[in-house]
Design an enzyme around this catalytic site. Structure first.
Site, PDB file in Angstrom:
ATOM      1  CE  LYS A  36      -0.789   0.185   4.954  1.00  7.99           C
ATOM      2  NZ  LYS A  36      -1.302  -0.797   5.894  1.00  7.99           N
ATOM      3  NE  ARG A 131      -5.939  -0.369  11.440  1.00  9.86           N
ATOM      4  CZ  ARG A 131      -4.992  -0.466  10.524  1.00  9.86           C
ATOM      5  NH1 ARG A 131      -4.198   0.553  10.276  1.00  9.86           N
ATOM      6  NH2 ARG A 131      -4.827  -1.582   9.831  1.00  9.86           N
TER       7      ARG A 131
HETATM    8  C1  LIG Z   1      -0.550  -1.614   6.476  1.00 10.99           C
HETATM    9  C2  LIG Z   1      -0.946  -2.883   7.059  1.00 10.99           C
HETATM   10  C3  LIG Z   1       0.006  -3.871   7.296  1.00 10.99           C
HETATM   11  C4  LIG Z   1       1.485  -3.663   7.031  1.00 10.99           C
HETATM   12  O1  LIG Z   1       2.024  -2.885   8.070  1.00 10.99           O
HETATM   13  P1  LIG Z   1       3.588  -2.556   8.140  1.00 10.99           P
HETATM   14  O2  LIG Z   1       3.753  -1.903   9.441  1.00 10.99           O
HETATM   15  O3  LIG Z   1       3.896  -1.674   6.987  1.00 10.99           O
HETATM   16  O4  LIG Z   1       4.299  -3.852   8.052  1.00 10.99           O
HETATM   17  C5  LIG Z   1      -0.433  -5.080   7.794  1.00 10.99           C
HETATM   18  N1  LIG Z   1      -1.738  -5.298   8.072  1.00 10.99           N
HETATM   19  C6  LIG Z   1      -2.679  -4.373   7.872  1.00 10.99           C
HETATM   20  C7  LIG Z   1      -4.094  -4.687   8.205  1.00 10.99           C
HETATM   21  C8  LIG Z   1      -2.317  -3.134   7.371  1.00 10.99           C
HETATM   22  O5  LIG Z   1      -3.265  -2.198   7.204  1.00 10.99           O
END
Ligand SMILES: *Cc1c(COP(=O)(O)O)cnc(C)c1O
Length: 354
Positions: A36, A131
């Protein structure tokens, strides 16, 4: 070359991804590569797949659609709970999605029936970070709803910590998730494919723990891209932390007083510059602003200090050499600066081949 630009060293990214896949693989944990922060870059997805990652996760359906169009051959997971308004597209584009709402699950089931597809559901559990997540007491009801829908299957469960509440994914939290997985399996008489323990904040636990319980997946973005764990933003030993640089060009370079003169109110973004020692200094302006990048997330080269930024200007002070108009300066972005630069229409992406 055009500026501003973000230079992406694909070789370093591949190295990081391979190392993480290897280290976690020894511990029985698979990696979902999270794209992302790269606007779903097909090039970065390809690098991840080349490093042995099999599934790609992204929070945005538009990014997944883009990677599909670019013929990225992977299993795709939508990591943000689907909007009700996009479920039709979700079942066409993503192989699995992460869910917390019964209403969305039943809409996914209906869309999957229409599309004649089977869609995998990972149920996210709330474990304290506040969250996304179903309350643990509501997990089995949601699981039954998934299993009861012919066009859905229960891929597994997961949780997400250290994102909103800063809650540490420690041994205790991971043991709790393992127990939830086991009791759900017992109750429903099935085996979950995936128990996804979290994100780059889970690496301290993953490398340190002797028993990983049922956790068999982590979803990693920042640790692959920037080589850092995210609890304390420490560099992970053995990984590259400089796969990305943000390069900008100097448009003004002058000796100026180090303090503003005149009557003082707010600045454009409400923050006033820090008081500086009186005198004069070499100040430069770069054509890089808040529309391009998050200036608070940039690390300058040594001898250069970032003084502030507006929408379109980054103001720096140089202690050393006289920087001239037209010179370029490369900064190291943190996750926030990376995300902004990669999603800004003004910043060109330049791939350095691996
Ligand atoms: C963005 C995201 C991740 C990845 O997180 P990082 O800290 O970049 O490794 C994993 N799971 C979810 C649900 C996310 O939104």
């Amino acid at each position: 070359m055009t500026a501003p630009r973000i230079e992406i060293d694909l070789g370093k990214l591949k190295y990081n991804a391979s190392a993480l896949v290897g280290w976690l693989g020894e511990r029985g944990i698979s990696v979902t590569g999270v794209t992302k922060a790269s606007l779903g870059s097909p090039d970065i997805a390809r690098v991840m797949l080349g490093a042995g990652i099999q599934s790609i996760g992204d929070s945005r359906l538009a990014n997944i659609a883009r990677m599909r169009r670019e013929r990225i051959d992977a299993s795709f997971a939508l990591t943000r709970s689907p909007m009700l308004s996009e479920v039709g597209e979700v079942v066409r584009c993503a192989d699995i999605s992460f869910n917390t709402e019964l209403e969305v699950i039943s809409a996914l089931a209906a869309s999957a029936r229409v599309a004649e597809r089977r869609h995998g559901v990972v149920l996210m559990v709330e474990m304290g970070d506040l969250r996304e997540g179903l309350m643990p007491a509501d997990l089995s009801r949601a699981a039954r709803a998934v299993i009861g829908s012919p066009n859905l299957y229960l891929q597994g469960i997961g949780c997400n910590l250290a994102c909103y509440g800063g809650v540490i994914p420690d041994a205790e939290k991971m043991a709790e998730l393992s127990e939830l997985a086991e009791s759900l399996e017992q109750e429903l008489g099935l085996k979950l494919n995936m128990v996804s323990g979290g994100n780059s904040a889970n690496l301290d636990w993953a490398f340190g723990a002797t028993d990983h319980g049922r956790i068999n997946n982590l979803r990693l973005g920042e640790s692959i891209l920037l080589g850092r764990e995210t609890l304390n933003r420490q560099a992970i030993e053995g990984l590259h932390t400089d796969a990305f640089s943000v390069v900008a060009e100097i448009i003004e370079s002058k000796i100026k007083p180090s303090q503003p003169s005149g009557r003082i109110a707010q600045s454009a973004f409400g923050v006033l510059p820090e008081a500086r020692a009186p005198g004069e200094a070499r100040r430069c302006i770069l054509a890089l602003g808040r529309q391009d990048c998050d200036p608070d997330g940039l690390t300058p080269p040594s001898g250069i200090e970032i003084l502030g930024a507006s929408s379109d200007h980054l103001i720096i002070e140089s202690q050393g050499e006289a920087l001239e108009v037209g010179c370029e300066i490369a900064f190291q972005p943190d996750y926030s600066a990376l995300l902004r630069a990669m999603t800004s229409a003004y910043v060109t992406r330049v791939l350095l081949p691996g």
